[in-house]
Each structure stands twice: as structure tokens, then as C-alpha cells.
Write an enzyme that holds these catalytic residues in place. Structure first.
Site, PDB file in Angstrom:
ATOM      1  N   HIS A   1     -11.166   9.725  48.318  1.00  0.00           N
ATOM      2  CA  HIS A   1     -11.863   9.510  47.043  1.00  0.00           C
ATOM      3  C   HIS A   1     -13.360   9.753  47.241  1.00  0.00           C
ATOM      4  O   HIS A   1     -13.910   9.433  48.300  1.00  0.00           O
ATOM      5  CB  HIS A   1     -11.612   8.087  46.524  1.00  0.00           C
ATOM      6  CG  HIS A   1     -12.105   7.919  45.125  1.00  0.00           C
ATOM      7  ND1 HIS A   1     -13.430   7.688  44.841  1.00  0.00           N
ATOM      8  CD2 HIS A   1     -11.462   8.011  43.940  1.00  0.00           C
ATOM      9  CE1 HIS A   1     -13.579   7.628  43.521  1.00  0.00           C
ATOM     10  NE2 HIS A   1     -12.401   7.818  42.953  1.00  0.00           N
TER      11      HIS A   1
ATOM     12  N   GLY B   1     -17.105   7.728  36.196  1.00  0.00           N
ATOM     13  CA  GLY B   1     -17.812   6.536  35.733  1.00  0.00           C
ATOM     14  C   GLY B   1     -19.062   6.832  34.928  1.00  0.00           C
ATOM     15  O   GLY B   1     -19.885   5.944  34.685  1.00  0.00           O
TER      16      GLY B   1
ATOM     17  N   LYS C   1     -10.340   0.552  42.123  1.00  0.00           N
ATOM     18  CA  LYS C   1     -11.546   0.455  42.966  1.00  0.00           C
ATOM     19  C   LYS C   1     -11.731  -1.011  43.404  1.00  0.00           C
ATOM     20  O   LYS C   1     -10.747  -1.678  43.672  1.00  0.00           O
ATOM     21  CB  LYS C   1     -12.744   1.024  42.216  1.00  0.00           C
ATOM     22  CG  LYS C   1     -12.424   2.412  41.646  1.00  0.00           C
ATOM     23  CD  LYS C   1     -13.598   3.144  41.093  1.00  0.00           C
ATOM     24  CE  LYS C   1     -13.137   4.515  40.594  1.00  0.00           C
ATOM     25  NZ  LYS C   1     -14.245   5.359  40.149  1.00  0.00           N
TER      26      LYS C   1
ATOM     27  N   GLU D   1     -15.897   8.263  46.331  1.00  0.00           N
ATOM     28  CA  GLU D   1     -16.708   7.105  46.715  1.00  0.00           C
ATOM     29  C   GLU D   1     -16.582   6.830  48.209  1.00  0.00           C
ATOM     30  O   GLU D   1     -17.544   6.426  48.860  1.00  0.00           O
ATOM     31  CB  GLU D   1     -16.294   5.887  45.863  1.00  0.00           C
ATOM     32  CG  GLU D   1     -16.811   6.038  44.436  1.00  0.00           C
ATOM     33  CD  GLU D   1     -15.921   5.458  43.362  1.00  0.00           C
ATOM     34  OE1 GLU D   1     -15.049   4.623  43.663  1.00  0.00           O
ATOM     35  OE2 GLU D   1     -16.096   5.863  42.185  1.00  0.00           O
TER      36      GLU D   1
ATOM     37  N   SER E   1     -13.840   9.884  33.985  1.00  0.00           N
ATOM     38  CA  SER E   1     -14.048   9.450  32.597  1.00  0.00           C
ATOM     39  C   SER E   1     -12.867   9.779  31.686  1.00  0.00           C
ATOM     40  O   SER E   1     -13.055  10.138  30.516  1.00  0.00           O
ATOM     41  CB  SER E   1     -15.361  10.020  32.042  1.00  0.00           C
ATOM     42  OG  SER E   1     -16.461   9.548  32.800  1.00  0.00           O
TER      43      SER E   1
ATOM     44  N   ASN F   1      -6.872   3.801  39.226  1.00  0.00           N
ATOM     45  CA  ASN F   1      -7.561   3.437  40.469  1.00  0.00           C
ATOM     46  C   ASN F   1      -8.486   2.275  40.146  1.00  0.00           C
ATOM     47  O   ASN F   1      -9.490   2.454  39.464  1.00  0.00           O
ATOM     48  CB  ASN F   1      -8.351   4.648  40.990  1.00  0.00           C
ATOM     49  CG  ASN F   1      -9.209   4.288  42.196  1.00  0.00           C
ATOM     50  OD1 ASN F   1      -9.067   3.198  42.761  1.00  0.00           O
ATOM     51  ND2 ASN F   1     -10.098   5.186  42.579  1.00  0.00           N
TER      52      ASN F   1
ATOM     53  N   GLU G   1     -11.389  15.456  40.944  1.00  0.00           N
ATOM     54  CA  GLU G   1     -12.313  14.531  40.293  1.00  0.00           C
ATOM     55  C   GLU G   1     -13.745  15.004  40.538  1.00  0.00           C
ATOM     56  O   GLU G   1     -14.309  14.741  41.612  1.00  0.00           O
ATOM     57  CB  GLU G   1     -12.162  13.124  40.868  1.00  0.00           C
ATOM     58  CG  GLU G   1     -10.775  12.540  40.726  1.00  0.00           C
ATOM     59  CD  GLU G   1     -10.794  11.022  40.809  1.00  0.00           C
ATOM     60  OE1 GLU G   1     -10.379  10.386  39.843  1.00  0.00           O
ATOM     61  OE2 GLU G   1     -11.249  10.481  41.819  1.00  0.00           O
TER      62      GLU G   1
HETATM   63  P1  13P Z   1     -13.518   6.674  35.913  1.00  0.00           P
HETATM   64  O1  13P Z   1     -12.220   6.926  35.163  1.00  0.00           O
HETATM   65  O2  13P Z   1     -14.009   5.281  35.788  1.00  0.00           O
HETATM   66  O3  13P Z   1     -14.532   7.725  35.604  1.00  0.00           O
HETATM   67  O4  13P Z   1     -13.151   6.843  37.482  1.00  0.00           O
HETATM   68  C1  13P Z   1     -12.452   7.951  37.897  1.00  0.00           C
HETATM   69  C2  13P Z   1     -12.035   7.765  39.295  1.00  0.00           C
HETATM   70  O5  13P Z   1     -12.851   7.763  40.199  1.00  0.00           O
HETATM   71  C3  13P Z   1     -10.614   7.556  39.563  1.00  0.00           C
HETATM   72  O6  13P Z   1     -10.334   7.643  40.918  1.00  0.00           O
END
Ligand code: 13P
Length: 251
Positions: free
Chosen positions: A96, A174, A11, A98, A213, A9, A168
Site C-alpha cells: 500500500h 484520502g 487502515k 502508505e 476516493s 481498507n 491506487e
Molecule cells: P480512500 O478511499 O480513503 O481515498 O483510501 C483509498 C485507499 O488507500 C485504499 O487502500
């Protein structure tokens, strides 16, 4: 037997030119994944979907990061399913964390989007997971259960058999604080039980990913858990070298 799935992903990262470069330089990786019965893909920004679709190996899964549930209309800034289909996109991330946090994406809204995607024979990757506060309050399973049940309410087993669920935990995204394999397996197994309750045997065909992560060094441990079928990876999917490490460590 569920096929392993590695999905990056991106982002809000990579220009279209950078996305094209990645698509070209990862062609052999897609070939390698395919030879090993692993599905591999990325979710670029809307503006880079075409660049990846046109330049990557045809077996690369190219997913959008969101979509609207209406086909057209007065929804400034949104992108519809027919617009994605025009570019050959048939996978979409839904819910997601976010988007749930910054764009008011509720379980109900996710449900509407999943419904529209399933009606179009597309693949939703439905993201669920608890916040740090919810985790610390011991509410993980209540939160995840509501997300899964409300998001998937009313669909038939036949409709949902190709969907993907991504667990997640928000506190692991992150942050470098990845969930232990025990926690990840416990929640992914719990999700599969909910799917079994809702849809019966088809629950054993639905792929469940862990995200948060995930790195080349820890991905293998997640994939060795019985209910984790792959990874949804943010930061470590951006560079060819680490994307390659994610794949080669699960071959
Ligand atoms: P990270 O792998 O950067 O922690 O992000 C995970 C994520 O949100 C994937 O959709």
C-alpha cells in the site's frame, strides 16, 4: 468472467470492539453480495482480524494490511504468515502506498512478501500507483510498470492467477480528488497488458481494482470500465451506511 470485488481498507481505524460491531451489522450485506456474485471484504488492523473473522458472515473476506515474508525471527513489531493463518486469514494487502511512503516498502520487499504468500496459497492484493509528482511529470506508466514487473517477477501464470492488483494513484488517496474513469481505465488496461505480457491468457482472470476516493456516488462508474473489477476503499468503507451504499450501487 471475473467476479466483482469490493474491499474496504480500514487502515489504522476501529478498535476491536468497533470492528466486531461492524462485522455483526454487515452480515446481511455479505449475504446480499454473495447472492449477486460479488466478493466483499475488509482489511482491519491486525488486532481486529480475529474479531471480524469470528463475528462476520463466513463469506466476508478478511484481509490483513501487511505481513512479513519470514515465518519467524528477530523482526520486532512484525507479524508473519503462519500467525495470520492461525486466525484463518488468507488475504493480505501488499505494498500500500502508505507503507511504501512511511515504512520503506520497496518493490523488492513487496516481491518477497508476494512470494511468501503465494507459497502459502494465500491471496496478495498488490497495490501500485504513482505519486502526484510522478503523475504531473507524466511518469505514471513507467512507475506502475516497474511496480508490477518487479513485484511479480519470476512467478508462473498458475501461481498468479488468483492475485489481485489494486491501482491506487497516491494523489487520489484520502484527498477527494478521485482519478477520472478515463485515467483509471487507461492505467488498469495498461496493467492488464503487462500481465498479459508476463503471464499470457491468465491476465484475463486476474482482478484489478481501482482505489482512491472511491465513494458510493462514483463506484458504479469505475466498475463499468472494462478493466476495473472492483474497488479498494478507505474512508467510505468505515461506516456501515456508506459500505452498504458502495455495494448496492454496484449490484
Ligand atoms: P480512500 O478511499 O480513503 O481515498 O483510501 C483509498 C485507499 O488507500 C485504499 O487502500
Amino acid at each position: 468472467m471475473r467476479r466483482k470485488l469490493l474491499l474496504g481498507n480500514w487502515k489504522m481505524n476501529k478498535t476491536s470492539a468497533e470492528a466486531k460491531e461492524f462485522a455483526l451489522e454487515t452480515k446481511e450485506l455479505v449475504e446480499l453480495a454473495s447472492k449477486n456474485n460479488i466478493d466483499i471484504g475488509v482489511a482491519p488492523t491486525y488486532l481486529s482480524l480475529a474479531a471480524v473473522k469470528e463475528n462476520a458472515d463466513k463469506r466476508m473476506i478478511v484481509a490483513a494490511q501487511n505481513c512479513h515474508f519470514n515465518d519467524h525471527g528477530a523482526f520486532t513489531g512484525e507479524i508473519s504468515i503462519p500467525m495470520l493463518q492461525e486466525f484463518g486469514i488468507d488475504w493480505v494487502l501488499i505494498g500500500h502506498s502508505e507503507r511504501r511512503a512511511y515504512d520503506n516498502e520497496t518493490n523488492f520487499k513487496c516481491h518477497e512478501k508476494i512470494k511468501a504468500l503465494l507459497a502459502n496459497k494465500m491471496v496478495p492484493v498488490y497495490c501500485v500507483g504513482e505519486t502526484l509528482g510522478e503523475f504531473e511529470a507524466g511518469e505514471t506508466k513507467d512507475v506502475v510498470s516497474a511496480q508490477v514487473k518487479q513485484g511479480l517477477e519470476g512467478f508462473s501464470a498458475e501461481e498468479v492467477k488468483d492475485i489481485v492488483i489494486a491501482y491506487e494513484p497516491v494523489w487520489s488517496i484520502g484527498t477527494g480528488k478521485n482519478a477520472s474513469t478515463e485515467i483509471a481505465q487507461d492505467v488498469c488496461g495498461f496493467i492488464r497488458n503487462i500481465l498479459r505480457e508476463l503471464f499470457g491468457k491468465v491476465a484475463d482472470e486476474i482482478r484489478i481494482l481501482y482505489g482512491g476516493s472511491v465513494k458510493p456516488e462514483n463506484i458504479k462508474a469505475y466498475l463499468s470500465c472494462p478493466d476495473i473489477d472492483g474497488g479498494l476503499v478507505g474512508g467510505a468503507s468505515l461506516k456501515k451506511e456508506s459500505y452498504e451504499g458502495l455495494l448496492t450501487n454496484i449490484l
